[in-house]
Design a protein around this motif. Structure first.
Motif, PDB file in Angstrom:
ATOM      1  N   LYS A  30      15.804  13.321  10.391  1.00  0.00           N
ATOM      2  CA  LYS A  30      16.434  12.904   9.138  1.00  0.00           C
ATOM      3  C   LYS A  30      15.548  13.179   7.913  1.00  0.00           C
ATOM      4  CE  LYS A  30      19.434   9.401  11.247  1.00  0.00           C
ATOM      5  NZ  LYS A  30      19.857   7.985  11.259  1.00  0.00           N
ATOM      6  N   CYS A  33      12.851   9.937   7.806  1.00  0.00           N
ATOM      7  CA  CYS A  33      12.307   9.319   9.023  1.00  0.00           C
ATOM      8  C   CYS A  33      12.435  10.321  10.163  1.00  0.00           C
ATOM      9  CB  CYS A  33      13.047   8.019   9.358  1.00  0.00           C
ATOM     10  SG  CYS A  33      14.804   8.258   9.719  1.00  0.00           S
ATOM     11  N   CYS A  35      14.183  10.061  12.970  1.00  0.00           N
ATOM     12  CA  CYS A  35      15.361   9.920  13.826  1.00  0.00           C
ATOM     13  C   CYS A  35      16.104  11.250  13.978  1.00  0.00           C
ATOM     14  CB  CYS A  35      16.334   8.904  13.231  1.00  0.00           C
ATOM     15  SG  CYS A  35      15.717   7.227  13.283  1.00  0.00           S
ATOM     16  N   VAL A  47      18.714   5.492  15.049  1.00  0.00           N
ATOM     17  CA  VAL A  47      18.363   4.717  13.857  1.00  0.00           C
ATOM     18  C   VAL A  47      16.969   4.114  14.021  1.00  0.00           C
ATOM     19  CG1 VAL A  47      20.730   4.130  13.226  1.00  0.00           C
ATOM     20  CG2 VAL A  47      19.521   2.689  14.849  1.00  0.00           C
ATOM     21  N   CYS A  48      16.356   3.788  12.871  1.00  0.00           N
ATOM     22  CA  CYS A  48      15.049   3.130  12.892  1.00  0.00           C
ATOM     23  C   CYS A  48      14.958   2.234  11.659  1.00  0.00           C
ATOM     24  CB  CYS A  48      13.917   4.155  12.892  1.00  0.00           C
ATOM     25  SG  CYS A  48      13.744   5.022  11.324  1.00  0.00           S
ATOM     26  N   CYS A  51      15.861   4.198   8.235  1.00  0.00           N
ATOM     27  CA  CYS A  51      17.243   4.559   7.907  1.00  0.00           C
ATOM     28  C   CYS A  51      18.195   3.372   8.046  1.00  0.00           C
ATOM     29  CB  CYS A  51      17.705   5.780   8.692  1.00  0.00           C
ATOM     30  SG  CYS A  51      17.546   5.673  10.461  1.00  0.00           S
TER      31      CYS A  51
HETATM   32 ZN   LIG Z   1      15.482   6.552  11.121  1.00  0.00          ZN
END
Ligand SMILES: [Zn+2]
Length: 495
Positions: A30, A33, A35, A47-48, A51
């Motif tokens: 992304k 990040c 991901c 996701v993390c 995000c």
């Molecule tokens: Zn993320």
């Protein structure tokens, strides 16, 4: 909704376009990040903290996304900023958990460019205002209700896998002077952009998956005046065909409003593919509403001139130059080339030729069998479900006389229906031409003895009468014979 007939609308008003195209980049991770960006994963598995906008998380810029942004800017003849920043665009929406989107505002990475679009042999220069970087939002799914929109829905589901996927927004300057061709120029521009982005290798540009989305702005002004009228913005139009249709509709709707003495309201509108109309969405925000300010968690981006020049050297051939080149290589007439361009088949034909087919055969299949099915399904050529390699494979089967043109149509049908490769469809549907000479000879003998009158005609010199006998043999062979060989056999037997 009242609309004015298109010709009447254009007799009184001059449309001015503005196109905003959002492109999802095909980076593996992304924008801010690590991901994954892969499409189609289980909801909320990519996701993390960053995000999902959790407190205390910090974004880091994806260098590959910046590289793609610069290459897009260069390909659109833009100036690349020596120094630029990200901004926060503040608004609340459930699919955006930070309550702001990291975007670029007054300092886009690329600005002030142009590109040429060819339509019906005429070239239109489209000014590019800017190309800037931002992050995509998550996706809302409104459940219940007839339209899939939030109104009337029972509840909504949210998937943040898309949240933070790198986006480039490409904004044109006002496009003037296209007259009645405005909707077609818009479509040709988006098609050109899609081809260019694909050639750059920066996005998979799948309109139906939303990796290329177009917001189409249009305003009308009375012919002979120069002040811009009030524009509307039709959001997220997701096929080339819809870009043209939505603009055509919006022009006739606005013309009816103006002709009736009313005022066009500045607003976002939604395009409805099924009914072919647009309806009012929210009234359009202005930039002030978003309270933009520089993103404090990210350092500015200052691409070195050396880097920019290195990236310039990686650019593909400009689309207009490419058109000139392929049209010479393929030896198509001007009219043939025009049809190819308006069908959006240039790249498909190029790839089919690269896979071994002749230009004329590639043109024939894409503009007939594939185009017809694309029209029926209301999708663009590349979304029909057959690849250029497969089209070339069908043509190879025709040329080595495994099938004929007529049987090829059934092969197209099978491949598009997902029955496998052309060879697999031929095998599964038992379409291969019967090359068994004994069976052919028997069918020919039967046709000859059943049609003495036709045989007499052929004997008296009317060779074209053989067509009826060939037809009779083909029917016996259920179409699975090589017509040229059948003709040979018939003439041999009679002559
Ligand atoms: Zn993320």
């Amino acid at each position: 909704m009242t609309v004015l007939p298109y010709e009447e609308a254009l007799a009184a008003y001059d449309p001015v376009l503005g196109l905003e195209v959002h492109v999802e980049l095909n980076t593996t991770s992304k924008m801010f990040c690590g991901c994954s960006t892969a499409f189609g994963a289980e909801p909320n598995t990519q996701v993390c903290a960053v995000c999902l906008g959790l407190p205390g998380s910090l974004p880091v810029v994806n260098a590959k996304a910046v590289e793609s942004a610069i290459r897009i800017g260069l390909a659109l003849n833009c100036t690349i900023a020596e120094w630029c920043r990200f901004s926060r665009k503040n608004y609340f929406y459930p699919d955006m958990p930070k309550n702001y989107q990291i975007s670029q505002y007054d300092e886009p990475i690329a600005y002030d460019g142009w590109t040429d679009v060819v339509l019906d042999g005429e070239s239109y220069r489209i000014g590019i205002e800017r190309a800037h970087m931002e992050e995509d939002t998550g996706k809302s799914l409104h459940v219940g209700g007839a339209t899939g929109r939030i109104h009337g829905a029972d509840y909504s589901l949210l998937d943040y896998n898309r949240s933070g996927v790198p986006l480039i927004e490409i904004v044109t300057k006002p496009i003037e002077g296209t007259g009645a061709k405005a909707p077609e120029v818009a479509r040709a521009y988006v098609a050109m952009l899609r081809d260019l982005l694909r050639a750059l290798g920066v996005s998979d540009v799948r309109m139906e998956q939303g990796s290329l989305r177009c917001d189409a702005n249009v305003s009308l002004r009375p012919i002979g005046t120069s002040t811009l009228g009030t524009r509307t913005e039709t959001k997220n139009v997701n096929s080339l065909r819809s870009v043209e249709r939505a603009l055509r509709y919006e022009i006739t709707r606005q013309a009816a409003v103006l002709a009736g003495g009313g005022r066009v309201i500045q607003e976002t509108r939604h395009w409805h593919e099924d009914s072919g109309i647009t309806t009012a969405g929210r009234s359009k925000e202005t930039a002030e509403d978003y309270r933009y300010f520089p993103e404090p968690d990210l350092v500015p981006i200052a691409p070195s001139r050396e880097w920019v020049e290195q990236l310039r050297a990686t650019l593909p051939e400009p689309p207009a130059a490419k058109l000139q080149r392929v049209s010479a290589e393929w030896g198509f007439s001007e009219l043939e080339m025009r049809d190819v361009v308006s069908a959006g088949a240039v790249n498909a034909i190029e790839a089919t030729v690269a896979a071994g087919a002749s230009p004329q055969s590639a043109r024939k299949w894409w503009l007939t069998e594939v185009a017809r099915r694309a029209n029926e399904a209301g999708v663009d050529l590349e979304d029909v479900g057959i690849s250029p390699q497969q089209v070339a494979e069908v043509q190879a089967l025709v040329e080595n006389r495994t099938i004929n043109d007529k049987l090829a149509r059934q092969v197209f049908e099978g491949v598009i229906a997902g029955e496998g490769s052309p060879a697999e469809v031929v095998a599964a549907r038992r379409l291969a031409i019967v090359s068994d000479e004994v069976a052919l000879a028997a069918a020919v003998n039967e046709a000859i003895s059943a049609n003495p009158d036709i045989v007499d005609k052929i004997k008296s010199g009317k060779v074209q009468a053989a067509g009826a006998l060939i037809g009779s043999v083909m029917k016996q062979m259920r179409g699975q014979a090589d017509a040229a060989r059948v003709r040979e056999l018939i003439l041999e037997k009679i002559g």
